[in-house]
Design an enzyme around this catalytic site. Sequence first.
Site, PDB file in Angstrom:
ATOM      1  N   LYS A  74      26.873  68.731  -0.445  1.00 54.09           N
ATOM      2  CA  LYS A  74      28.267  68.457  -0.080  1.00 54.09           C
ATOM      3  C   LYS A  74      28.417  67.004   0.377  1.00 54.09           C
ATOM      4  CE  LYS A  74      29.780  69.529   4.216  1.00 54.09           C
ATOM      5  NZ  LYS A  74      30.492  68.457   4.933  1.00 54.09           N
ATOM      6  N   ASN A  75      27.560  66.584   1.307  1.00 49.92           N
ATOM      7  CA  ASN A  75      27.735  65.255   1.886  1.00 49.92           C
ATOM      8  C   ASN A  75      27.482  64.135   0.883  1.00 49.92           C
ATOM      9  OD1 ASN A  75      28.493  66.420   4.247  1.00 49.92           O
ATOM     10  ND2 ASN A  75      26.595  65.995   5.356  1.00 49.92           N
TER      11      ASN A  75
ATOM     12  N   ARG B 186      36.932  64.507   7.741  1.00 53.52           N
ATOM     13  CA  ARG B 186      36.568  63.173   8.204  1.00 53.52           C
ATOM     14  C   ARG B 186      36.050  62.261   7.087  1.00 53.52           C
ATOM     15  NH1 ARG B 186      34.709  60.270  12.488  1.00 53.52           N
ATOM     16  NH2 ARG B 186      32.786  59.196  11.973  1.00 53.52           N
TER      17      ARG B 186
ATOM     18  N   CYS C 107      35.438  68.179  11.855  1.00 52.30           N
ATOM     19  CA  CYS C 107      34.876  69.143  12.813  1.00 52.30           C
ATOM     20  C   CYS C 107      35.049  68.633  14.241  1.00 52.30           C
ATOM     21  CB  CYS C 107      33.376  69.308  12.570  1.00 52.30           C
ATOM     22  SG  CYS C 107      32.960  70.521  11.326  1.00 52.30           S
TER      23      CYS C 107
ATOM     24  N   ARG D 226      33.591  61.104  17.445  1.00 51.54           N
ATOM     25  CA  ARG D 226      33.440  60.629  16.076  1.00 51.54           C
ATOM     26  C   ARG D 226      34.409  59.522  15.676  1.00 51.54           C
ATOM     27  NH1 ARG D 226      32.153  65.653  12.211  1.00 51.54           N
ATOM     28  NH2 ARG D 226      30.758  64.177  11.259  1.00 51.54           N
ATOM     29  N   PRO D 227      34.316  58.390  16.301  1.00 50.99           N
ATOM     30  CA  PRO D 227      35.187  57.277  15.911  1.00 50.99           C
ATOM     31  C   PRO D 227      34.778  56.684  14.564  1.00 50.99           C
ATOM     32  CG  PRO D 227      33.628  56.564  17.586  1.00 50.99           C
ATOM     33  CD  PRO D 227      33.375  58.023  17.353  1.00 50.99           C
ATOM     34  N   VAL D 228      35.577  55.746  14.045  1.00 50.96           N
ATOM     35  CA  VAL D 228      35.233  55.087  12.773  1.00 50.96           C
ATOM     36  C   VAL D 228      35.097  53.575  12.968  1.00 50.96           C
ATOM     37  CG1 VAL D 228      36.165  56.838  11.206  1.00 50.96           C
ATOM     38  CG2 VAL D 228      37.669  55.028  12.058  1.00 50.96           C
ATOM     39  N   ASP D 229      34.866  53.163  14.223  1.00 49.08           N
ATOM     40  CA  ASP D 229      34.784  51.726  14.511  1.00 49.08           C
ATOM     41  C   ASP D 229      33.704  51.009  13.695  1.00 49.08           C
ATOM     42  OD1 ASP D 229      33.158  53.433  16.130  1.00 49.08           O
ATOM     43  OD2 ASP D 229      32.576  51.717  17.337  1.00 49.08           O
ATOM     44  N   LEU D 230      32.596  51.679  13.428  1.00 48.93           N
ATOM     45  CA  LEU D 230      31.513  51.016  12.691  1.00 48.93           C
ATOM     46  C   LEU D 230      31.908  50.756  11.240  1.00 48.93           C
ATOM     47  CD1 LEU D 230      28.459  53.055  14.058  1.00 48.93           C
ATOM     48  CD2 LEU D 230      29.354  50.873  14.877  1.00 48.93           C
TER      49      LEU D 230
ATOM     50  N   ASP E 100      22.607  68.468  11.619  1.00 55.71           N
ATOM     51  CA  ASP E 100      23.287  69.521  10.853  1.00 55.71           C
ATOM     52  C   ASP E 100      22.451  70.802  10.723  1.00 55.71           C
ATOM     53  OD1 ASP E 100      25.501  67.953  10.547  1.00 55.71           O
ATOM     54  OD2 ASP E 100      25.169  67.462   8.442  1.00 55.71           O
TER      55      ASP E 100
ATOM     56  N   ILE F  74      22.911  63.128  18.485  1.00 56.23           N
ATOM     57  CA  ILE F  74      23.857  62.493  17.545  1.00 56.23           C
ATOM     58  C   ILE F  74      25.315  62.757  17.950  1.00 56.23           C
ATOM     59  CG2 ILE F  74      24.511  62.214  15.106  1.00 56.23           C
ATOM     60  CD1 ILE F  74      21.574  61.537  15.478  1.00 56.23           C
TER      61      ILE F  74
ATOM     62  N   ARG G  70      33.902  75.439   3.971  1.00 60.28           N
ATOM     63  CA  ARG G  70      33.919  73.986   3.749  1.00 60.28           C
ATOM     64  C   ARG G  70      32.570  73.517   3.227  1.00 60.28           C
ATOM     65  NH1 ARG G  70      35.028  70.705   8.760  1.00 60.28           N
ATOM     66  NH2 ARG G  70      34.451  69.183   7.199  1.00 60.28           N
TER      67      ARG G  70
END
Length: 423
Positions: A22-23, A94, A118, A123-127, A308, A330, A400
């Site tokens: 999936k990923n 996400r 989830c 879980r930011p997206v700053d990176l 996971d 994590i 999912r």
Amino acid sequence: MDRIVVTGNGPLSGQIPIAGAKNACLTLMPATLLSDEPLTLTNAPRLSDIRTMTTLLQSLGAEVSALNDGKVLALSSHGLNNHTAEYDIVRKMRASILVLGPMLARDGHAVVSLPGGCAIGARPVDLHLKALEAMGATLDLRDGYVHAEARGGLKGAVVEFPMVSVGATENALMAATLAKGTTVLKNAAREPEIVDLAQCLRKMGAQIEGEGTSTITIQGVERLHGATHPVVTDRIELGTYMLAPAIAGGEVELLGGKLSLVAAFAEKLEAAGISVTETERGLTVTRKGDRVQAVDVVTEPFPGFPTDLQAQMMALLCTAEGTSVLNETIFENRFMHAPELTRMGARIEVHGGTARVTGVERLKGAPVMATDLRASVSLILAGLAAEGETVVSRVYHLDRGYERVEEKLGAVGAMIRRERDDG
Ligand code: UD1
């Protein structure tokens, strides 16, 4: 809404085929945005997250057709006519943020809603954003959307990630393929899904070196072309089903499995008393003794123990002899399965990012609630070892990320069925 009913009924035996990841698929699909020629993905998993990415890409004007019962995805961004990824789709998943880098790299502008996903942490997206900024993008956050521009095109840069991020590495890697000059990604993620993405991008004409190590170097090219690529095996689905015979007893062969995908995880299984052997067709997992032994687990980026698989491993350790300590490094809120497992008779104490699990001889079936994707499958696994019936509700999380769980586990002898939950 559906629910899954599992009844513990002893040892399992047979084979389970493992699907494409999936990923990996969720990052390979947006790679279509880098080229106006067709991209064909084979070995695609049939999951609701893949359908969400399909809807997102279609909303941008890309064509996505699912062929061969969904196992082949034919994608084309030839007709791309919209550069805004709307909140209504993005909030469901996400990984939607992965359309940002490719759209920006190809056309110099993109607007993407900030994602949901989830509820396992902030879980930011700053990176992701910092990497694109380093490559010359101008970013503006307005009304919950990232407005990104790079009208003259992105430029190669040295990007050093302060922490390992799978998604940020993927976004930056895709964007860098079309940037002018050389990009070096330092402290990059080393997950097999990154290697798979790099291999696909290379087939599309990208110049990439070092994937699978923490430094990836990309030489930007003018344009990318079409390609056909098989999605790598899903190491998380693999690890999840490796746990089925570990928990219920018996012997199961996981078709398509490879030890290199799950080495750190397999080591822990061995330490708990489970045998894992590589065969010509995959991996065979056998539970030898009566009860497994407690083991300590620390989640880490690849090649460490995957976050996971933490929830599923906890399900196993609930019936181990002794006390196991699980350390989640994590995500900060990833023990939501613990109170549900406790409802089944497990003895778990959670303090911050650490869970102490003291094994009991037998779990007891109970009605439980799926809280996120991996937590939901951990409850099903626990149900395989429990006395009586376990009813897992809210299984939309499960759908999912796992295709046909009840068929796959049913085929190796588990008593499991899906019911319509009208309550
Ligand atoms: C991916 C996987 C997910 C897996 C995770 C970690 C996909 C679609 N999902 O998620 O299943 O659990 O890797 O292996 O591939 N972080 C930041 N800022 C950022 C990005 C991340 O602080 O911009 C933090 C996260 O909050 C988290 C850590 O970095 O604590 C790792 O997250 P990341 O590797 O980015 O996970 P995802 O790519 O979202």
